[in-house]
Scaffold this motif. Sequence first.
Motif, PDB file in Angstrom:
ATOM      1  N   GLU A   1      41.727 -11.727  94.675  1.00  0.00           N
ATOM      2  CA  GLU A   1      41.097 -10.937  93.623  1.00  0.00           C
ATOM      3  C   GLU A   1      41.486  -9.477  93.763  1.00  0.00           C
ATOM      4  O   GLU A   1      41.895  -9.033  94.829  1.00  0.00           O
ATOM      5  N   VAL A   2      41.361  -8.749  92.661  1.00  0.00           N
ATOM      6  CA  VAL A   2      41.744  -7.343  92.660  1.00  0.00           C
ATOM      7  C   VAL A   2      40.778  -6.552  91.783  1.00  0.00           C
ATOM      8  O   VAL A   2      40.316  -7.044  90.751  1.00  0.00           O
ATOM      9  N   CYS A   3      40.493  -5.339  92.208  1.00  0.00           N
ATOM     10  CA  CYS A   3      39.629  -4.430  91.458  1.00  0.00           C
ATOM     11  C   CYS A   3      40.444  -3.759  90.355  1.00  0.00           C
ATOM     12  O   CYS A   3      41.614  -3.419  90.550  1.00  0.00           O
ATOM     13  N   VAL A   4      39.823  -3.558  89.224  1.00  0.00           N
ATOM     14  CA  VAL A   4      40.494  -2.868  88.126  1.00  0.00           C
ATOM     15  C   VAL A   4      40.975  -1.484  88.571  1.00  0.00           C
ATOM     16  O   VAL A   4      41.998  -0.993  88.102  1.00  0.00           O
TER      17      VAL A   4
ATOM     18  N   ARG B   1      52.516  -8.455  83.420  1.00  0.00           N
ATOM     19  CA  ARG B   1      52.486  -7.731  84.698  1.00  0.00           C
ATOM     20  C   ARG B   1      51.101  -7.762  85.321  1.00  0.00           C
ATOM     21  O   ARG B   1      50.959  -7.961  86.531  1.00  0.00           O
ATOM     22  N   LEU B   2      50.075  -7.562  84.510  1.00  0.00           N
ATOM     23  CA  LEU B   2      48.701  -7.611  85.030  1.00  0.00           C
ATOM     24  C   LEU B   2      48.412  -8.976  85.647  1.00  0.00           C
ATOM     25  O   LEU B   2      47.874  -9.054  86.756  1.00  0.00           O
TER      26      LEU B   2
ATOM     27  N   PRO C   1      46.298   2.335  88.057  1.00  0.00           N
ATOM     28  CA  PRO C   1      47.330   3.315  88.422  1.00  0.00           C
ATOM     29  C   PRO C   1      48.775   2.805  88.294  1.00  0.00           C
ATOM     30  O   PRO C   1      49.699   3.611  88.221  1.00  0.00           O
ATOM     31  N   ALA C   2      48.985   1.506  88.227  1.00  0.00           N
ATOM     32  CA  ALA C   2      50.332   0.948  88.132  1.00  0.00           C
ATOM     33  C   ALA C   2      50.931   1.109  86.734  1.00  0.00           C
ATOM     34  O   ALA C   2      52.109   0.822  86.533  1.00  0.00           O
ATOM     35  N   PHE C   3      50.140   1.575  85.780  1.00  0.00           N
ATOM     36  CA  PHE C   3      50.584   1.671  84.390  1.00  0.00           C
ATOM     37  C   PHE C   3      50.418   3.096  83.866  1.00  0.00           C
ATOM     38  O   PHE C   3      49.514   3.806  84.276  1.00  0.00           O
ATOM     39  N   ASP C   4      51.267   3.447  82.939  1.00  0.00           N
ATOM     40  CA  ASP C   4      51.152   4.733  82.263  1.00  0.00           C
ATOM     41  C   ASP C   4      50.348   4.516  80.973  1.00  0.00           C
ATOM     42  O   ASP C   4      50.816   4.810  79.880  1.00  0.00           O
ATOM     43  N   LEU C   5      49.167   3.935  81.143  1.00  0.00           N
ATOM     44  CA  LEU C   5      48.285   3.613  80.028  1.00  0.00           C
ATOM     45  C   LEU C   5      46.874   4.058  80.375  1.00  0.00           C
ATOM     46  O   LEU C   5      46.526   4.160  81.549  1.00  0.00           O
ATOM     47  N   SER C   6      46.061   4.260  79.354  1.00  0.00           N
ATOM     48  CA  SER C   6      44.675   4.670  79.597  1.00  0.00           C
ATOM     49  C   SER C   6      43.866   3.488  80.133  1.00  0.00           C
ATOM     50  O   SER C   6      44.214   2.319  79.934  1.00  0.00           O
TER      51      SER C   6
END
Length: 133
Positions: free
Chosen positions: A54-57, A42-43, A62-67
């Motif tokens: 390009e994309v900023c981290v 997905r990333l 926010p697209a993930f329910d992960l830290s």
Amino acid sequence: MSKQEAAGADCCPGLLAAPLSEEQAAELAPVFKALGDPVRLRLLSMIASRAGGEVCVCDLTPAFDLSQPTISHHLKVLRQAGLIGSQRRGTWVYYWLLPEMTDRLSGLLTRPAGRQLPVVDAGPAAPAAPAGR
């Protein structure tokens, strides 16, 4: 054939053209392993499809329910596999696709034009469900 296609053909012929060498398999295995995780896939998709390239981290997390550290780990694996590049700009890190690797994978997995694969009998078909149910 473009120069890039010719270069890809020299470095890594398609799977249907010749078996991979031990060295090629060892080099490509981490790339496929990196793509084998749903979060990393997905990333990569989010990075590759981003307008502007390009994309900023800060836009990925926010697209993930992960830290954030977990997302950073997954991005590091994609970077180490040669699928993405990155650059720190102040506080944030920006990511972009490295098309050389995705082109290489595409060339490896693409069946040459006009080459037919043998038909393999997959065995008996599953029984049909009874009518009316």
